[in-house]
Scaffold this active site. Structure first.
Site, PDB file in Angstrom:
ATOM      1  N   GLU A 101      35.816  22.935  43.541  1.00 31.71           N
ATOM      2  CA  GLU A 101      35.501  24.175  44.267  1.00 31.71           C
ATOM      3  C   GLU A 101      34.028  24.181  44.637  1.00 31.71           C
ATOM      4  O   GLU A 101      33.199  23.662  43.880  1.00 31.71           O
ATOM      5  CB  GLU A 101      35.832  25.393  43.391  1.00 31.71           C
ATOM      6  CG  GLU A 101      37.333  25.488  43.107  1.00 31.71           C
ATOM      7  CD  GLU A 101      37.725  26.716  42.275  1.00 31.71           C
ATOM      8  OE1 GLU A 101      36.838  27.492  41.888  1.00 31.71           O
ATOM      9  OE2 GLU A 101      38.939  26.875  42.025  1.00 31.71           O
TER      10      GLU A 101
ATOM     11  N   HIS B 160      39.280  31.491  44.869  1.00 37.41           N
ATOM     12  CA  HIS B 160      39.257  31.786  43.415  1.00 37.41           C
ATOM     13  C   HIS B 160      38.915  33.264  43.165  1.00 37.41           C
ATOM     14  O   HIS B 160      37.980  33.577  42.419  1.00 37.41           O
ATOM     15  CB  HIS B 160      38.239  30.878  42.693  1.00 37.41           C
ATOM     16  CG  HIS B 160      38.564  30.712  41.232  1.00 37.41           C
ATOM     17  ND1 HIS B 160      38.331  29.542  40.555  1.00 37.41           N
ATOM     18  CD2 HIS B 160      39.103  31.576  40.328  1.00 37.41           C
ATOM     19  CE1 HIS B 160      38.711  29.704  39.282  1.00 37.41           C
ATOM     20  NE2 HIS B 160      39.171  30.919  39.129  1.00 37.41           N
TER      21      HIS B 160
HETATM   22  N1  LIG Z   1      42.539  32.906  39.722  1.00 34.05           N
HETATM   23  C1  LIG Z   1      41.739  33.598  38.959  1.00 34.05           C
HETATM   24  O1  LIG Z   1      40.775  34.200  39.399  1.00 34.05           O
HETATM   25  C2  LIG Z   1      42.040  33.685  37.499  1.00 34.05           C
HETATM   26  C3  LIG Z   1      41.660  34.832  36.774  1.00 34.05           C
HETATM   27  C4  LIG Z   1      42.004  34.918  35.435  1.00 34.05           C
HETATM   28  C5  LIG Z   1      42.660  33.849  34.806  1.00 34.05           C
HETATM   29  N2  LIG Z   1      42.970  32.735  35.516  1.00 34.05           N
HETATM   30  C6  LIG Z   1      43.653  31.599  34.889  1.00 34.05           C
HETATM   31  O2  LIG Z   1      45.035  31.939  34.723  1.00 34.05           O
HETATM   32  C7  LIG Z   1      45.590  31.160  33.661  1.00 34.05           C
HETATM   33  C8  LIG Z   1      46.426  32.039  32.763  1.00 34.05           C
HETATM   34  O3  LIG Z   1      45.594  33.025  32.162  1.00 34.05           O
HETATM   35  P1  LIG Z   1      46.111  33.843  30.885  1.00 34.05           P
HETATM   36  O4  LIG Z   1      45.059  34.833  30.529  1.00 34.05           O
HETATM   37  O5  LIG Z   1      47.507  34.286  31.100  1.00 34.05           O
HETATM   38  O6  LIG Z   1      46.106  32.664  29.806  1.00 34.05           O
HETATM   39  P2  LIG Z   1      46.897  32.616  28.440  1.00 34.05           P
HETATM   40  O7  LIG Z   1      46.146  31.645  27.587  1.00 34.05           O
HETATM   41  O8  LIG Z   1      47.144  33.992  27.928  1.00 34.05           O
HETATM   42  O9  LIG Z   1      48.312  31.999  28.857  1.00 34.05           O
HETATM   43  C9  LIG Z   1      48.511  30.662  29.204  1.00 34.05           C
HETATM   44  C10 LIG Z   1      49.938  30.312  28.790  1.00 34.05           C
HETATM   45  O10 LIG Z   1      50.268  29.037  29.329  1.00 34.05           O
HETATM   46  C11 LIG Z   1      51.015  28.333  28.345  1.00 34.05           C
HETATM   47  N3  LIG Z   1      50.941  26.923  28.676  1.00 34.05           N
HETATM   48  C12 LIG Z   1      49.877  26.093  28.586  1.00 34.05           C
HETATM   49  N4  LIG Z   1      50.176  24.883  29.046  1.00 34.05           N
HETATM   50  C13 LIG Z   1      51.460  24.953  29.447  1.00 34.05           C
HETATM   51  C14 LIG Z   1      52.342  24.015  30.026  1.00 34.05           C
HETATM   52  N5  LIG Z   1      51.949  22.768  30.300  1.00 34.05           N
HETATM   53  N6  LIG Z   1      53.609  24.409  30.305  1.00 34.05           N
HETATM   54  C15 LIG Z   1      54.024  25.678  30.024  1.00 34.05           C
HETATM   55  N7  LIG Z   1      53.224  26.605  29.469  1.00 34.05           N
HETATM   56  C16 LIG Z   1      51.957  26.248  29.198  1.00 34.05           C
HETATM   57  C17 LIG Z   1      50.376  28.730  27.047  1.00 34.05           C
HETATM   58  O11 LIG Z   1      51.205  28.481  25.935  1.00 34.05           O
HETATM   59  C18 LIG Z   1      50.107  30.215  27.271  1.00 34.05           C
HETATM   60  O12 LIG Z   1      51.212  31.004  26.884  1.00 34.05           O
HETATM   61  C19 LIG Z   1      44.401  30.498  32.958  1.00 34.05           C
HETATM   62  O13 LIG Z   1      44.314  29.176  33.359  1.00 34.05           O
HETATM   63  C20 LIG Z   1      43.202  31.288  33.478  1.00 34.05           C
HETATM   64  O14 LIG Z   1      42.023  30.541  33.479  1.00 34.05           O
HETATM   65  C21 LIG Z   1      42.700  32.642  36.837  1.00 34.05           C
END
Ligand SMILES: NC(=O)c1ccc[n+]([C@@H]2O[C@H](COP(=O)([O-])OP(=O)(O)OC[C@H]3O[C@@H](n4cnc5c(N)ncnc54)[C@H](O)[C@@H]3O)[C@@H](O)[C@H]2O)c1
Length: 418
Positions: A278, A301
């Site tokens: 990015e 993002h």
């Molecule tokens: N786009 C954005 O601006 C933005 C904003 C906030 C969060 N995010 C991203 O969104 C994602 C999710 O956030 P969250 O707060 O729900 O995280 P979280 O840690 O609460 O949930 C992630 C889930 O994914 C599961 N997981 C991990 N690897 C996996 C796989 N290979 N297959 C299946 N399940 C898997 C984990 O067990 C967990 O339940 C993160 O990567 C975070 O960085 C992006």
């Protein structure tokens, strides 16, 4: 963890009243955070931008609580030169900009706001799913180019469709609830054992989810194993004409494979908010294989970027800083042993951060006993090489007792809160 003579100088005994606490908030942190801390009687200075290392060292002199966002780098050198710093608030989600081991070694807890923007991501995902299903982006682009193309072809309702959520954490599970309210059948796949909300159905394999979903949306975390999670093989398993979203991690998806499957028509549309590489700064050029592909929504993002999320982050992190400064609570700190302590002004509390070594608690209690200090409550938590012991005592302890506690070989930091 090694402690040298300079580190030992950090074993300062600090007793601060609310009116003595100095706070520095950088990078335009939401005003609610500032107002909350001012409301507690703290003296708060705010600055709009980030600071470089040398400026930051100058600015943190005499500062007890520092608030930054993602552009200020809190290096070991800054931490080394910030003897009064009690705690750091990362008013954002990530903490990569902070040298966490250096902060831990100096007894400085770091707090962030891991959940404040989850609702924002969920709402964007919902908006994008409907936009893709109705081909809104394409239609709007055509209208801006002066083309009136009124047709129902390729436009669908989402009601009754199957939404496949990969990663059922904070975001995935919240999306599940809202999607069901819109009439989706929800299936999910998570590597951990997650409770299914509402009528959502757990899939036992990713393949099962891909073969059954009309929309596949990724919400996995950034663990190293997730690099390349979603490529040609997974896309082939998706239903023909399914939709795909990634608002989680750029490294999880192969953009070249996604482009191929979009161009072949196997995937009918995609929304992508995160990319393997990015641009670093506002205005830097954005390169991606996905540029120019029809029915693809690209966003920079911004899944979690809303004013509401910023406001929530401001309040959330400010309250964590306050709870630590006033009561010694470290709940949800990213680098400290977890201790959720009641907010109780009536108690005298000794908060001692120490190297995690055998016998520290016995030495602390032996020393307090020798001085007839009555222990009313005590908690100990450890995390890696650091330990944190909080002791509620009957009445304020003298400067001599504080000095003896501070001079224990394992003491990193000591505060008396009353
Ligand atoms: N786009 C954005 O601006 C933005 C904003 C906030 C969060 N995010 C991203 O969104 C994602 C999710 O956030 P969250 O707060 O729900 O995280 P979280 O840690 O609460 O949930 C992630 C889930 O994914 C599961 N997981 C991990 N690897 C996996 C796989 N290979 N297959 C299946 N399940 C898997 C984990 O067990 C967990 O339940 C993160 O990567 C975070 O960085 C992006």
């Amino acid at each position: 963890m090694t402690m040298n003579t300079d580190d030992r100088a950090l074993s300062a005994t600090t007793t601060l009243q609310d009116g003595d606490v100095r706070v520095l908030l950088l990078e335009n942190i939401h005003a609610d955070g500032r107002d909350f801390l001012r409301g507690k009687g703290y003296s708060v200075e705010t600055r709009d931008g980030a600071l470089g290392e040398a400026e930051l060292i100058e600015a943190v002199q005499g500062v007890h609580l520092l608030g930054i966002r993602s552009t200020t780098y809190l290096t070991e050198k800054v931490l080394e030169n910030a003897p009064d710093l009690l705690a750091v608030g990362a008013f954002c989600i990530g903490t990569n900009q902070i040298d966490l081991p250096a902060a831990t070694e100096r007894g400085v807890p770091v707090f962030n706001a891991p959940y404040s923007n989850t609702r924002s991501v969920v709402e964007l995902a919902i908006a994008e799913i409907i936009s893709l299903a109705r081909r809104l982006h394409e239609k709007s682009t055509a209208m801006h180019a002066g083309v009136w193309n009124k047709s129902a072809a390729g436009s669908h309702e989402v009601r009754g469709r199957t939404l496949g959520i990969v990663g059922y954490g904070n975001i995935g599970s919240q999306l599940s609830v809202i999607a069901e309210a819109l009439g989706f059948k929800v299936v999910f796949y998570d590597i951990d054992d997650k409770l299914a909300l509402g009528n959502a159905r757990r899939c036992s394999t990713l393949e099962e989810l891909l073969r059954t979903s009309d929309v596949v949306t990724l919400h996995v975390d950034g663990r190293p194993g997730n690099a390349g999670l979603f490529g040609d093989e997974q896309m082939r398993l998706m239903k023909p004409r399914a939709l795909f979203l990634n608002l989680s991690r750029g490294i999880a998806v192969d953009p070249a494979a996604l482009r191929e499957h979009l161009e072949s028509g196997h995937i009918a549309g995609a929304a992508v908010d995160v990319f393997p590489v990015e641009p670093k700064r506002q205005g830097d050029p954005f390169e991606s294989e996905l540029r120019g592909v029809p029915n693809v929504i690209l966003t920079p993002h911004v899944g979690g970027s809303t004013e509401e999320a910023q406001q929530d982050i401001g309040r959330f992190v400010a309250s964590k800083l306050r709870s630590y400064a006033a009561f010694g609570s470290t709940s949800l700190s990213v680098n400290f042993p977890e201790m959720n302590l009641p907010a109780d002004d009536s108690r005298t509390r000794l908060a001692l951060v120490h190297r995690n070594a055998p016998g520290v608690l016995a030495r602390i209690n032996g020393l307090l006993g020798e001085h007839d200090v009555n222990l009313e409550a005590q908690s100990l938590a450890t995390r890696g090489e650091i330990g944190y012991v909080v002791t509620d005592v009957g009445s304020p302890v003298t400067a001599d007792v504080m000095a003896e506690l501070a001079s224990l070989p394992e003491t990193v930091r000591l505060r008396q809160l009353s």
